[in-house]
Design an enzyme around this catalytic site. Sequence first.
Site, short mmCIF file in Angstrom:
data_model
loop_
_atom_site.label_atom_id
_atom_site.label_comp_id
_atom_site.label_asym_id
_atom_site.label_seq_id
_atom_site.Cartn_x
_atom_site.Cartn_y
_atom_site.Cartn_z
CE1 TYR A 145 39.94 40.06 41.15
CE2 TYR A 145 37.89 39.35 42.14
CZ TYR A 145 39.01 40.12 42.18
OH TYR A 145 39.23 40.99 43.23
CG ASP A 240 39.08 42.57 33.10
OD1 ASP A 240 38.62 42.17 34.20
OD2 ASP A 240 40.18 43.17 33.01
CE LYS A 268 46.16 41.56 37.44
NZ LYS A 268 46.44 41.23 38.84
P1 KE4 Z 1 42.92 45.13 40.85
O1 KE4 Z 1 41.75 45.93 41.42
O2 KE4 Z 1 43.34 44.02 41.79
O3 KE4 Z 1 44.09 46.02 40.41
O4 KE4 Z 1 42.43 44.44 39.49
C1 KE4 Z 1 41.26 43.65 39.53
C2 KE4 Z 1 41.29 42.69 38.35
C3 KE4 Z 1 40.49 42.96 37.25
N1 KE4 Z 1 40.48 42.15 36.17
C4 KE4 Z 1 41.27 41.05 36.12
C5 KE4 Z 1 41.23 40.18 34.91
C6 KE4 Z 1 42.11 40.73 37.23
O5 KE4 Z 1 42.89 39.62 37.17
C7 KE4 Z 1 42.13 41.57 38.36
C8 KE4 Z 1 42.98 41.27 39.58
N2 KE4 Z 1 43.73 40.05 39.54
C9 KE4 Z 1 44.02 39.45 40.83
C10 KE4 Z 1 44.80 38.16 40.57
N3 KE4 Z 1 43.98 37.16 40.04
C11 KE4 Z 1 44.77 40.39 41.72
C12 KE4 Z 1 45.38 39.74 42.95
C13 KE4 Z 1 44.58 40.04 44.18
O6 KE4 Z 1 43.34 40.07 44.13
O7 KE4 Z 1 45.23 40.19 45.23
#
Ligand code: KE4
Length: 444
Positions: A145, A240, A268
């Site tokens: 993801y 990523d 994060k």
């Molecule tokens: P954000 O746009 O949510 O800040 O980051 C996206 C993203 C990009 N790459 C990786 C590897 C990620 O894990 C994420 C976001 N992680 C999720 C949890 N698996 C955020 C939680 C959510 O979607 O509410």
Amino acid sequence: MNKILNSVSAYKEAKKVIPGGVNSPVRAFKSVGGTPIFFDRGKGSKITDIDNNVYIDCVSSWGPLIFGHCDSNVSSEISKAIKTGTTFGAPTLIETKIANKIVDMVPSIDKVRMVNSGTEATMSAIRLARGFTKRSLIVKFEGNYHGHGDSFLIKAGSGAMTLGKPDSLGITENIAKDTILAAFNDINSIKKIFEKHHKNIAAVIIEPIAGNMGLVKSCSKFLTELREICSKNNSLLIFDEVMTGFRVSKGGAQELYNVIPDLTTLGKVIGGGLPVGAYGGKKEIMDYVAPQGPVYQAGTLSGNPLAMRAGLATLNLLNNQAFEKLEKISSKIEKGFLNSIKKLGIDATVCRVGSMMTIFFTKQNEIKSYHDAKDCNTDVYSRYFNYMLNFGIYIPPSQYECMFFSLAINQEDIDKIINSNFKALQKIKDEEYINWYNTRKISQ
Ligand code: KE4
């Protein structure tokens, strides 16, 4: 059982004005059932819901809060920005300071651009890769993801996998055709893709340690071979590290595996709990980013001093001692989980890298791919989640997410987490016995 009446009524109210009552799908408890818990406050390792139930937090807001809630160092930096100005939409000295800190910590980064989320970071990184290589195709891995950018919502992990809909409506065929799917940890699937498309592949983007199908490590040679194939074909390799950056080590997964990508995306932890993302890499690539180069990317609040102060305070605290302490905390929890699984004879396994960990309910010894993860028993996970919640332990509301342990977790917390895990697994074992007994009775 915890009383959660206020969360129940809060959820009803929220659903009237927010899609699904939440601002991010995975928070809706869709795969674990029941009402999402509404939280009111946090301090250190604890979070308290609006019914005054207290939990040990093993989600850490999906990773950012590596020092726990309301860390005094981070909070005091934030309060300074509130007095001197939270944003100017103009350059400030602290942006250069945090950029230098990131360059020092992350092996692959010569230059870095701050954005406001992990999604912005990954969207910008693939646009840059396409601009730099003048190619269009992007390769991603099933179960990975990378945020909700159109190019990524193809067999994605995290919330997309949790909701059982790895794709998303609203992604046009034109967009989807430029994203090619590979199998995680399967170098032959990459070789076949490059044999077919090699001169058209702008980049391969990967979670070097996958955290969005639950925690799935890369096999040792996989990343090295992936690096070689990308170099040979003049395609960029994008790590990523939104989840793993500053989390699994100071230099992230690329430091652990000693594999250097061309671009790295971050999020994060980098914001210390405020909205921050970043992408960075080799100078000759990053110099393609506007206004220096022809690849456009911008953001009103990118690099704002409020978020930069929180992020820099966090990064400055991430020294070797911090990671040694985090490793001690996390390995104790892992050991406790494994002992309970063995003692109770439960079909489960634990995967951990640093302070990221997942318990998978499966007969498999190891989870190495998207399909291994998909074969796990999400029904058992949802029962386990609800038992842990009622024992006062907050873990991710999905089998396809990771626990994130913080440095605020103390020995008393560790004991409670391990004991609660034992009790939850005991309940599952009892349920299984009752089901077996009832099935036997019916069959007689
Ligand atoms: P954000 O746009 O949510 O800040 O980051 C996206 C993203 C990009 N790459 C990786 C590897 C990620 O894990 C994420 C976001 N992680 C999720 C949890 N698996 C955020 C939680 C959510 O979607 O509410």
